[in-house]
Design a protein around this motif. Structure first.
Motif, PDB file in Angstrom:
ATOM      1  N   LEU A 162       0.831  -1.211   0.000  1.00  0.00           N
ATOM      2  CA  LEU A 162       0.000   0.000   0.000  1.00  0.00           C
ATOM      3  C   LEU A 162       0.866   1.263   0.000  1.00  0.00           C
ATOM      4  N   GLY A 163       2.160   1.087   0.224  1.00  0.00           N
ATOM      5  CA  GLY A 163       3.045   2.244   0.373  1.00  0.00           C
ATOM      6  C   GLY A 163       3.342   2.554   1.829  1.00  0.00           C
ATOM      7  N   ALA A 164       2.771   1.752   2.745  1.00  0.00           N
ATOM      8  CA  ALA A 164       2.976   1.995   4.176  1.00  0.00           C
ATOM      9  C   ALA A 164       4.301   1.413   4.637  1.00  0.00           C
ATOM     10  N   LEU A 165       4.889   2.044   5.658  1.00  0.00           N
ATOM     11  CA  LEU A 165       6.120   1.522   6.251  1.00  0.00           C
ATOM     12  C   LEU A 165       5.840   0.305   7.103  1.00  0.00           C
ATOM     13  N   GLY A 166       4.634   0.251   7.664  1.00  0.00           N
ATOM     14  CA  GLY A 166       4.339  -0.869   8.536  1.00  0.00           C
ATOM     15  C   GLY A 166       2.875  -0.956   8.889  1.00  0.00           C
ATOM     16  N   ALA A 167       2.524  -2.090   9.515  1.00  0.00           N
ATOM     17  CA  ALA A 167       1.166  -2.306  10.018  1.00  0.00           C
ATOM     18  C   ALA A 167       1.176  -1.795  11.455  1.00  0.00           C
ATOM     19  N   ALA A 168       1.096  -0.490  11.579  1.00  0.00           N
ATOM     20  CA  ALA A 168       1.289   0.166  12.867  1.00  0.00           C
ATOM     21  C   ALA A 168       0.471   1.447  12.895  1.00  0.00           C
ATOM     22  N   GLY A 169       0.770   2.287  13.897  1.00  0.00           N
ATOM     23  CA  GLY A 169      -0.016   3.511  14.038  1.00  0.00           C
ATOM     24  C   GLY A 169      -1.249   3.219  14.852  1.00  0.00           C
ATOM     25  N   ASP A 170      -2.412   3.594  14.321  1.00  0.00           N
ATOM     26  CA  ASP A 170      -3.632   3.420  15.101  1.00  0.00           C
ATOM     27  C   ASP A 170      -4.283   2.065  14.849  1.00  0.00           C
ATOM     28  N   LEU A 171      -3.554   1.020  15.213  1.00  0.00           N
ATOM     29  CA  LEU A 171      -4.147  -0.313  15.297  1.00  0.00           C
ATOM     30  C   LEU A 171      -4.596  -0.437  16.758  1.00  0.00           C
TER      31      LEU A 171
END
Length: 544
Positions: free
Chosen positions: A267-276
């Motif tokens: 998706l272009g994201a650095l990671g599956a992180a942030g507001d999880l």
């Protein structure tokens, strides 16, 4: 036969200022070559460069710092608050309703009216607008208003009608703000009706505003319950196409396999992180606590358990992507730590540490969870503005938790002492973009034992943000670093004394520590004159 050569990068000498660099505490000048810093040093040495550069910038005493990184932003929502209806300044219920009426009249063609930032806890009426009041103020149109903590919201009848099963969803009550699943469904319906033009205008406004405050990088915390993949893709594309702050994207969706984790990277994201979300927020009483709230007999919401956390961390670690979670309450943070520990047992602690997983907010930490953050090298992505807004004996935290538990929140000093990597952000639009205000909030935390030095907070808001995306060579003015910097009108520079139980400052240059502005509360914060990202000016103030 002719040989075409690429043009050599443009070289700029900045001189006659105060350059904040660990390479030279007395630096007054620096040279930028293209998108990289080439040299930092003193005025005398700058003479030898002056003839060989393309441009000389006379700083006239301005302070030069690395550009700030805001490590937690909702870019489109921030822009919508700038271009749309902002209720953060509403003084009472009548004022809020008047602002809604005026906004509706000014935007006759919007398919949905959006507002942010309401906080009825400070209004004399002590209540939020009723559905009937919202319907009247919006003239019967679709209206969505997110509470200041963005974990609950209000909607008009016309918007609720677009979510047919809303009354069956968890978090729906006819006379209360929407929370949980009901809130997410209604927010999604509202944002679905944003036009692409509205969205792009909002993203541009947010980036321009960030640049005007000396912010050179934003960590966009996107996710399925906050925004869509389209929103993230459009924002990342915009940041590639147009000058402005860099945008590092995160997508907060739980995964169970390395393949799913890699798909998030696509998706272009650095990671599956942030507001999880492991839990919600204290303001809307949805943060997950080990003991009940002081003002309501329950312990909030748990969205993920330790097994889900472990599966997510393990999948991301195996795929070589960052994992991360939103966790605020003490029970939520215990869940995170337990899950990370299980992943480390499975894969080895060295692999988990190397992946630099991150936790957003991390407010209600205990000695045990602080030690675990250090053990697993978890970055704490913190928002000192939360304490400024809601801390203290009479603040919202004390109302929700009681004064004793509220005093434990946001223990920045304990984290720093334990060696927990810190990155500072705003969670804008929850609290406003404003890096110096965040540094001041950390240095003058409402609970004195949690204060850190101005220098420590400044480092966490510059270099700390880059380290949180896996880059150790940026966010600092040294040769070889990216040319991301800001110029400031800042008054006299000082060095805060190490013992912050006394408000002590030193202007003695013999300390060998580069000075920073005096951020004593009540004084004026530095004013941004220019922001440069990758060697390109992305903001120039009116007098520049």
């Amino acid at each position: 036969m002719s040989h075409s050569t690429a043009p050599s990068p443009r070289t700029v000498l900045l001189r006659g200022g105060e350059v904040h660099s660990p390479a030279d505490p007395f630096a007054t000048a620096m040279v930028v070559e293209g998108d990289t810093l080439a040299w930092v040093g003193s005025e005398g040495a700058a003479d030898s460069f002056a003839d060989g550069v393309d441009e000389v910038v006379h700083l006239e005493g301005a302070l030069v710092t690395p550009a700030f990184t805001d490590a937690h932003v909702h870019t489109t929502a921030t822009g919508l608050a700038l271009t749309g209806l902002d209720l953060a300044g509403a003084t009472d219920l009548a004022d809020a309703l008047a602002r809604i009426r005026a906004h509706a009249a000014a935007h006759p063609h919007d398919r949905v009216l959006l507002g942010t930032g309401w906080d009825s806890s400070a209004w004399p009426e002590g209540r939020h607008p009723s559905r009937a009041e919202l319907d009247e103020a919006a003239g019967g149109r679709a209206l969505y208003l997110s509470r200041i903590d963005v974990h609950s919201g209000l909607a008009s009848t016309a918007l609720l009608d677009r979510v047919p099963d809303v009354t069956q969803l968890a978090g729906y009550a006819p006379a209360s703000p929407l929370t949980g699943d009901a809130h997410h469904a209604v927010r999604e319906a509202a944002h679905r009706d944003l036009t692409p033009v509205q969205r792009r205008e909002a993203q541009r406004a947010a980036r321009a505003h960030a640049a005007s405050l000396g912010v050179g990088s934003l960590h966009e915390c996107a996710g399925p319950e906050i925004s869509g993949t389209d929103d993230l893709a459009e924002l990342l594309a915009l940041a590639e196409e147009e000058p402005g702050p860099r945008v590092f994207g995160y997508w907060g969706e739980a995964v169970t396999t390395a393949k799913e984790a890699r798909a998030i990277k696509e998706l272009g994201a650095l990671g599956a992180a942030g507001d999880l979300f492991v839990d919600g927020s204290l303001g809307s009483r949805t943060a997950h606590l080990s003991q009940p709230y002081a003002d309501e007999a329950h312990t909030g919401l748990a969205h993920l358990d330790a097994d889900a956390v472990a599966a997510h961390v393990a999948a991301c670690t195996e795929a070589g992507v960052q994992a991360g979670f939103h966790a605020i309450g003490d029970a939520a943070l215990e869940t995170v730590v337990a899950g990370v520990a299980r992943a480390a047992d499975r894969l080895g602690i060295a692999r988990v540490r190397a992946a630099r997983h991150r936790i957003e907010h991390a407010e209600m930490l205990t000695e045990r969870t602080v030690a675990a953050f250090a053990e697993y090298a978890l970055t704490a992505s913190v928002q000192p503005g939360f304490d400024a807004a809601w801390g203290g004996q009479d603040g919202m935290y004390a109302a929700r938790l009681g004064a004793e538990r509220a005093r434990t929140l946001n223990p920045l000093a304990a984290m720093q002492r334990a060696g927990v990597p810190l990155a500072v952000g705003s969670d804008s639009p929850v609290t406003p973009l404003g890096p110096w205000a965040a540094v001041r909030a950390a240095a003058f935390h409402r609970t004195p034992e949690h204060r850190i030095s101005v220098r420590g907070a400044f480092t966490a808001h510059t270099r700390g943000g880059w380290r949180a995306v896996g880059r150790d060579d940026a966010g600092v003015l040294v040769p070889g670093a990216p040319a991301d910097y800001a110029l400031w009108s800042a008054g006299e520079l000082v060095v805060q004394t190490p013992d912050d139980r006394v408000a002590g400052w030193s202007t003695d240059p013999r300390s060998g520590t580069p000075g920073l502005p005096d951020l004593t509360p009540g004084g004026q914060l530095p004013v941004c004159l220019r922001t440069v990202v990758g060697g390109r000016t992305v903001y120039a103030g009116p007098n520049e």
